[in-house]
Design a protein around this motif. Structure first.
Motif, PDB file in Angstrom:
ATOM      1  N   ARG A  25       0.868  -1.181   0.000  1.00  0.00           N
ATOM      2  CA  ARG A  25       0.000   0.000   0.000  1.00  0.00           C
ATOM      3  C   ARG A  25       0.903   1.228   0.000  1.00  0.00           C
ATOM      4  O   ARG A  25       1.332   1.682   1.052  1.00  0.00           O
ATOM      5  CB  ARG A  25      -0.894  -0.009   1.231  1.00  0.00           C
ATOM      6  N   PRO A  26       1.245   1.750  -1.176  1.00  0.00           N
ATOM      7  CA  PRO A  26       2.276   2.776  -1.299  1.00  0.00           C
ATOM      8  C   PRO A  26       2.100   3.986  -0.392  1.00  0.00           C
ATOM      9  O   PRO A  26       3.072   4.571   0.048  1.00  0.00           O
ATOM     10  CB  PRO A  26       2.183   3.178  -2.779  1.00  0.00           C
ATOM     11  N   GLU A  27       0.858   4.358  -0.093  1.00  0.00           N
ATOM     12  CA  GLU A  27       0.637   5.576   0.673  1.00  0.00           C
ATOM     13  C   GLU A  27       0.683   5.363   2.178  1.00  0.00           C
ATOM     14  O   GLU A  27       0.477   6.285   2.952  1.00  0.00           O
ATOM     15  CB  GLU A  27      -0.715   6.188   0.291  1.00  0.00           C
ATOM     16  N   SER A  28       0.947   4.134   2.636  1.00  0.00           N
ATOM     17  CA  SER A  28       0.692   3.806   4.030  1.00  0.00           C
ATOM     18  C   SER A  28       1.920   3.774   4.929  1.00  0.00           C
ATOM     19  O   SER A  28       1.811   3.379   6.077  1.00  0.00           O
ATOM     20  CB  SER A  28      -0.012   2.444   4.116  1.00  0.00           C
ATOM     21  N   VAL A  29       3.090   4.147   4.437  1.00  0.00           N
ATOM     22  CA  VAL A  29       4.315   4.002   5.235  1.00  0.00           C
ATOM     23  C   VAL A  29       4.993   5.342   5.479  1.00  0.00           C
ATOM     24  O   VAL A  29       5.212   6.115   4.557  1.00  0.00           O
ATOM     25  CB  VAL A  29       5.319   3.054   4.538  1.00  0.00           C
ATOM     26  N   ILE A  30       5.317   5.596   6.743  1.00  0.00           N
ATOM     27  CA  ILE A  30       6.168   6.736   7.094  1.00  0.00           C
ATOM     28  C   ILE A  30       7.544   6.189   7.441  1.00  0.00           C
ATOM     29  O   ILE A  30       7.666   5.233   8.208  1.00  0.00           O
ATOM     30  CB  ILE A  30       5.599   7.517   8.290  1.00  0.00           C
ATOM     31  N   TYR A  31       8.570   6.785   6.853  1.00  0.00           N
ATOM     32  CA  TYR A  31       9.957   6.471   7.202  1.00  0.00           C
ATOM     33  C   TYR A  31      10.511   7.636   7.998  1.00  0.00           C
ATOM     34  O   TYR A  31      10.362   8.798   7.608  1.00  0.00           O
ATOM     35  CB  TYR A  31      10.809   6.256   5.946  1.00  0.00           C
ATOM     36  N   GLN A  32      11.129   7.325   9.120  1.00  0.00           N
ATOM     37  CA  GLN A  32      11.690   8.370   9.983  1.00  0.00           C
ATOM     38  C   GLN A  32      13.127   8.025  10.341  1.00  0.00           C
ATOM     39  O   GLN A  32      13.437   6.878  10.660  1.00  0.00           O
ATOM     40  CB  GLN A  32      10.851   8.484  11.259  1.00  0.00           C
ATOM     41  N   THR A  33      13.994   9.017  10.281  1.00  0.00           N
ATOM     42  CA  THR A  33      15.363   8.820  10.724  1.00  0.00           C
ATOM     43  C   THR A  33      15.579   9.552  12.042  1.00  0.00           C
ATOM     44  O   THR A  33      15.272  10.740  12.164  1.00  0.00           O
ATOM     45  CB  THR A  33      16.386   9.284   9.665  1.00  0.00           C
ATOM     46  N   SER A  34      16.026   8.823  13.059  1.00  0.00           N
ATOM     47  CA  SER A  34      16.274   9.301  14.415  1.00  0.00           C
ATOM     48  C   SER A  34      14.974   9.693  15.124  1.00  0.00           C
ATOM     49  O   SER A  34      13.880   9.381  14.657  1.00  0.00           O
ATOM     50  CB  SER A  34      17.274  10.453  14.423  1.00  0.00           C
ATOM     51  N   LEU A  35      15.115  10.364  16.266  1.00  0.00           N
ATOM     52  CA  LEU A  35      13.977  10.709  17.118  1.00  0.00           C
ATOM     53  C   LEU A  35      13.964  12.198  17.421  1.00  0.00           C
ATOM     54  O   LEU A  35      15.012  12.834  17.500  1.00  0.00           O
ATOM     55  CB  LEU A  35      14.067   9.945  18.457  1.00  0.00           C
ATOM     56  N   MET A  36      12.783  12.744  17.659  1.00  0.00           N
ATOM     57  CA  MET A  36      12.674  14.144  18.038  1.00  0.00           C
ATOM     58  C   MET A  36      13.357  14.398  19.372  1.00  0.00           C
ATOM     59  O   MET A  36      13.980  15.448  19.570  1.00  0.00           O
ATOM     60  CB  MET A  36      11.194  14.545  18.110  1.00  0.00           C
ATOM     61  N   SER A  37      13.285  13.460  20.294  1.00  0.00           N
ATOM     62  CA  SER A  37      13.924  13.646  21.595  1.00  0.00           C
ATOM     63  C   SER A  37      15.445  13.725  21.459  1.00  0.00           C
ATOM     64  O   SER A  37      16.112  14.404  22.245  1.00  0.00           O
ATOM     65  CB  SER A  37      13.546  12.507  22.551  1.00  0.00           C
ATOM     66  N   ALA A  38      16.012  13.061  20.450  1.00  0.00           N
ATOM     67  CA  ALA A  38      17.445  13.164  20.202  1.00  0.00           C
ATOM     68  C   ALA A  38      17.807  14.559  19.723  1.00  0.00           C
ATOM     69  O   ALA A  38      18.810  15.145  20.136  1.00  0.00           O
ATOM     70  CB  ALA A  38      17.878  12.116  19.175  1.00  0.00           C
ATOM     71  N   THR A 224      -5.044  18.507   0.290  1.00  0.00           N
ATOM     72  CA  THR A 224      -5.093  17.067   0.051  1.00  0.00           C
ATOM     73  C   THR A 224      -4.440  16.386   1.240  1.00  0.00           C
ATOM     74  O   THR A 224      -3.454  16.890   1.796  1.00  0.00           O
ATOM     75  CB  THR A 224      -4.374  16.673  -1.250  1.00  0.00           C
ATOM     76  N   PHE A 225      -4.983  15.238   1.644  1.00  0.00           N
ATOM     77  CA  PHE A 225      -4.433  14.564   2.825  1.00  0.00           C
ATOM     78  C   PHE A 225      -4.848  13.095   2.841  1.00  0.00           C
ATOM     79  O   PHE A 225      -5.739  12.678   2.094  1.00  0.00           O
ATOM     80  CB  PHE A 225      -4.893  15.257   4.112  1.00  0.00           C
ATOM     81  N   GLY A 226      -4.187  12.328   3.690  1.00  0.00           N
ATOM     82  CA  GLY A 226      -4.499  10.910   3.789  1.00  0.00           C
ATOM     83  C   GLY A 226      -3.932  10.294   5.043  1.00  0.00           C
ATOM     84  O   GLY A 226      -2.952  10.788   5.615  1.00  0.00           O
ATOM     85  N   GLU A 227      -4.574   9.188   5.491  1.00  0.00           N
ATOM     86  CA  GLU A 227      -4.114   8.487   6.687  1.00  0.00           C
ATOM     87  C   GLU A 227      -2.895   7.621   6.387  1.00  0.00           C
ATOM     88  O   GLU A 227      -2.698   7.167   5.255  1.00  0.00           O
ATOM     89  CB  GLU A 227      -5.208   7.579   7.248  1.00  0.00           C
ATOM     90  N   ILE A 228      -2.091   7.405   7.419  1.00  0.00           N
ATOM     91  CA  ILE A 228      -0.945   6.507   7.326  1.00  0.00           C
ATOM     92  C   ILE A 228      -0.915   5.673   8.607  1.00  0.00           C
ATOM     93  O   ILE A 228      -1.010   6.217   9.702  1.00  0.00           O
ATOM     94  CB  ILE A 228       0.382   7.273   7.169  1.00  0.00           C
ATOM     95  N   SER A 229      -0.776   4.353   8.454  1.00  0.00           N
ATOM     96  CA  SER A 229      -0.862   3.462   9.614  1.00  0.00           C
ATOM     97  C   SER A 229       0.375   2.608   9.823  1.00  0.00           C
ATOM     98  O   SER A 229       0.365   1.687  10.633  1.00  0.00           O
ATOM     99  CB  SER A 229      -2.096   2.552   9.471  1.00  0.00           C
ATOM    100  N   LYS A 230       1.443   2.892   9.093  1.00  0.00           N
ATOM    101  CA  LYS A 230       2.680   2.124   9.269  1.00  0.00           C
ATOM    102  C   LYS A 230       3.852   3.084   9.434  1.00  0.00           C
ATOM    103  O   LYS A 230       3.909   4.126   8.781  1.00  0.00           O
ATOM    104  CB  LYS A 230       2.928   1.205   8.073  1.00  0.00           C
ATOM    105  N   LEU A 231       4.774   2.714  10.296  1.00  0.00           N
ATOM    106  CA  LEU A 231       5.922   3.564  10.614  1.00  0.00           C
ATOM    107  C   LEU A 231       7.185   2.719  10.682  1.00  0.00           C
ATOM    108  O   LEU A 231       7.203   1.655  11.314  1.00  0.00           O
ATOM    109  CB  LEU A 231       5.696   4.261  11.957  1.00  0.00           C
ATOM    110  N   VAL A 232       8.241   3.202  10.019  1.00  0.00           N
ATOM    111  CA  VAL A 232       9.566   2.576  10.092  1.00  0.00           C
ATOM    112  C   VAL A 232      10.546   3.625  10.594  1.00  0.00           C
ATOM    113  O   VAL A 232      10.609   4.733  10.051  1.00  0.00           O
ATOM    114  CB  VAL A 232      10.026   2.051   8.712  1.00  0.00           C
TER     115      VAL A 232
END
Length: 260
Positions: A25-38, A224-232
């Protein structure tokens, strides 16, 4: 040698995981590098390049190494919005200590033919995506009566915590300008890992200015907007990150202070 092979394996495994999820599901993944707390703790250098980010998404936001400007990405273009007021297309070899990316595939579209405040724009999203337990990616393009932004200035070692770094941040006020605003709505349970609530960046239509959004008034435009339910999440392994205090007592207040 074993550590090097492990690093390669982990990177390959992460890349394959993101790719597999995107194929489902191409629209469903967020990729994040590191953390906001860092970032709050002064971890301002990362090894992830802009080229790496574009393999994980075509849309997102973040910052650059040394906190040298705000990052905004859309349509596979990445821009660096710096504290001197300039805006430039980012080089693929530039690096980031924190960024959030996705392949933007919105499910909803809402035109605004009349003026709307930031809160009113957010209400449209909240009414459609009622659960706070989902991520949401958003893009707002049009004519803005006003956009207020800020950009943290470039930092140098020894790094100060972000709450101190933002004390000298310049603010910018864009009046009667066309532009693009992109962002994410992040669940409250993610505070510290990401920025809970709405986090948005703006760039002018001529790509000559912008920054982290403090407030705005839309004259007319299209949301324009959409939900995302997966996080890496890709966690750093360098000494700065491993030695950082990622759970300070004032975490929530600190994030609200630097992001608002």
């Amino acid at each position: 040698m074993e550590h090097h092979l492990t690093d390669c394996f982990c990177a390959e495994e992460l890349s394959s995981t993101v790719t597999a999820l995107q194929q489902q599901r191409p629209e469903s993944v967020i990729y994040q590098t590191s953390l906001m707390s860092a970032l709050l703790s002064g971890v301002y250098e990362g090894s992830t390049t802009i080229g790496d980010l574009l393999k994980k998404g075509d849309f997102g936001l973040g910052t650059f190494n040394h906190l040298d400007g705000e990052l905004i990405a859309f349509d596979r273009e990445v821009y660096q919005l710096r504290a001197d007021g300039s805006a430039n297309e980012a080089r693929h070899d530039q690096k980031t200590p924190f960024a959030v990316m996705t392949f933007f595939r919105p499910q909803y579209r809402h035109p605004f033919s009349q003026s709307a405040s930031r809160e009113e724009v957010h209400q449209v999203i909240n009414q459609q995506v009622k659960s706070d337990n989902q991520f949401c990616a958003l893009r707002l393009e049009g004519h803005f009566s006003q956009v207020d932004t800020r950009t943290v200035p470039c930092q140098h070692r020894p790094y100060k915590p972000m709450m101190q770094a933002v004390e000298q941040q310049p603010t910018f006020h864009f009046n009667q300008r066309n532009g693009v605003l992109i962002g994410f709505r992040t669940p409250q349970y993610m505070q510290g890992i990401n920025v809970a609530g709405y986090h948005e960046h703006f760039i002018t239509e001529d790509r000559q200015g912008g920054g982290h959004v403090l407030d705005y008034q839309l004259h007319q435009g299209i949301l324009t907007f959409g939900e995302i339910s997966k996080l890496v999440i890709d966690l750093p392994e360098d000494a700065d990150f491993l030695q950082a205090n990622l759970n300070p007592d004032d975490l929530d207040d600190a994030i609200r202070s630097v992001e608002s």
